[in-house]
Scaffold this active site. Structure first.
Site, short mmCIF file in Angstrom:
data_model
loop_
_atom_site.label_atom_id
_atom_site.label_comp_id
_atom_site.label_asym_id
_atom_site.label_seq_id
_atom_site.Cartn_x
_atom_site.Cartn_y
_atom_site.Cartn_z
N GLU A 206 0.82 -1.15 -0.21
CA GLU A 206 0.16 0.02 -0.14
C GLU A 206 0.91 1.30 -0.03
OE1 GLU A 206 -2.76 -0.37 3.22
OE2 GLU A 206 -2.80 -2.46 3.19
N GLU A 299 -9.92 6.30 1.94
CA GLU A 299 -10.30 5.64 2.98
C GLU A 299 -10.37 6.70 4.27
OE1 GLU A 299 -8.57 2.19 6.01
OE2 GLU A 299 -7.78 2.43 4.15
#
Length: 386
Positions: A206, A299
């Site tokens: 990520e 997010e």
């Protein structure tokens, strides 16, 4: 917008034991913190003060954090991908029209040859975590997944776009904002996920930017990387555990991501030409052979204080419909396929994932200059998001 890239007893009898126990706990607590600091903060050849108040240590390659990992005691560090790495350069991504990402610590100095810059971890950084054991880690189930219709109390919320297949790399141009985050333990981020494996043994790489006061102690947008090889039971942010191998002297972190087909290592690149570092293939059992899912998007975490939805912004804080200069975006989305070819993502039928569209949303499209792109984000709590 900042820049574009392109967390009293009974009197007398029990009061003394209570003090002793508290003191013993405090000593143990401090000793654990000291141990973490000693492990994370390597001897510095040179230290540079960041304008944001932190310290950047220039650490010699012989003291590289990767050597703390039992699998990498004799690891030979790569300074660039093996073979002809230009094959996974995407020539259609013209960096001349992108703002080159810089990090302000470099105005106060540069790291010498054969060293890498590492942000110094402080006692305060660790104390901001919910526990010493949770420092540098994410909670499980940090991948955007559809939940049952009756599921409630989800902490993580998303507005993302996903493709499935077999992939060797991915890229995007991401613009960076400074979203409002309601409380220190919440965060707001924009990132890419490269994923392989079943949920119980999930491998992820990520990368992106995040505002996370509970981790960094301020509300600045910061570059980060994360990885896990076992569904978030282990793995960490940045260099909080050995795994990611930074090699660049001028950047602490960057983007996009590519897979070295010869070694299996996953490389991180900034602005198409700057190699930041890599995740060695041996860290993973599933990602070693490629990713099966790539996700781009935003997010946030929502702790529902007073049973209300958080006011933490995603992206710019504007909904996708607000468009250019008001909504955050990802553009020029590409995947590097199993035939080592860059391709647009619309060939793979992208899928949306939106947790609560009244709080945060996404709008995907394609056009010649921006390629595959989407606007995303939202303000959080509002008249329709409670």
């Amino acid at each position: 917008m900042i820049n574009q890239m392109v967390v009293t007893f009974v009197l007398g009898i029990l009061i003394i034991p209570a003090i002793v126990i508290n003191g013993e706990f405090s000593d143990t607590h401090d000793a654990k913190i000291d141990l973490i600091l000693k492990k994370l903060n390597k001897p510095a050849v040179k230290s540079i003060k960041s304008p944001y108040g932190g310290i950047i240590d220039c650490v010699h390659m012989k003291n590289h954090p990767i050597y703390d990992h039992p699998l990498f005691k004799n690891h030979t560090i790569q300074m660039k991908p093996s073979g002809d790495h230009d094959k996974w350069n995407n020539d259609t991504l013209n960096i001349d029209d992108e703002s080159i990402v810089t990090q302000l610590w470099t105005i106060n100095g540069k790291c010498p040859q054969n060293t890498i810059p590492i942000r110094r971890t402080t006692r305060e950084d660790i104390l901001r975590a919910e526990s010493i054991e949770s420092y540098g880690k994410k909670y499980p189930n940090n991948i955007p997944r559809r939940k049952p219709a009756n599921s409630t109390n989800e902490i993580h919320e998303y507005a993302t776009l996903r493709v499935n297949g077999i992939f060797r790399g991915a890229e995007a141009v991401i613009n960076v904002w400074k979203p409002y985050v309601q409380m220190p333990r919440e965060f707001s981020l924009a990132q890419m996920w490269l994923v392989a494996g079943p949920p119980s043994n999930l491998n992820t790489i990520e990368f992106g930017w995040q505002v996370y006061p509970g981790r960094y102690g301020d509300d600045n947008a910061r570059f980060f990387v994360y990885w896990t090889a076992d569904g978030y039971r282990s793995g960490c942010y940045n260099l909080d555990c050995p795994g990611f191998v930074p090699v660049n002297q001028a950047y602490v972190l960057g983007e996009p991501i590519g897979h070295d087909p010869r070694t299996g290592n996953w490389w991180l690149k900034l602005n198409h030409h700057v190699f930041i570092g890599y995740w060695p293939s041996i860290l993973f059992n599933h990602l070693r052979n490629g990713a099966t899912e790539i996700t781009w998007g935003g997010e946030i975490t929502n702790y529902r204080v007073n049973l209300q939805h958080t006011m933490t912004n995603m992206g710019s804080g504007g909904f996708a419909s607000e468009g250019y200069e008001r909504a955050s975006y990802f553009r020029k989305l590409k995947i590097y396929d199993e035939c080592n070819t860059w391709k647009p993502i619309h060939d793979h039928v992208p899928e949306y994932f939106i947790t609560q569209e009244s709080c945060y949303n996404i709008r995907y499209a394609y056009e010649t200059d921006w390629g595959d792109y989407f606007f995303y984000g939202g303000p959080g709590r509002n008249l329709y998001c409670t």
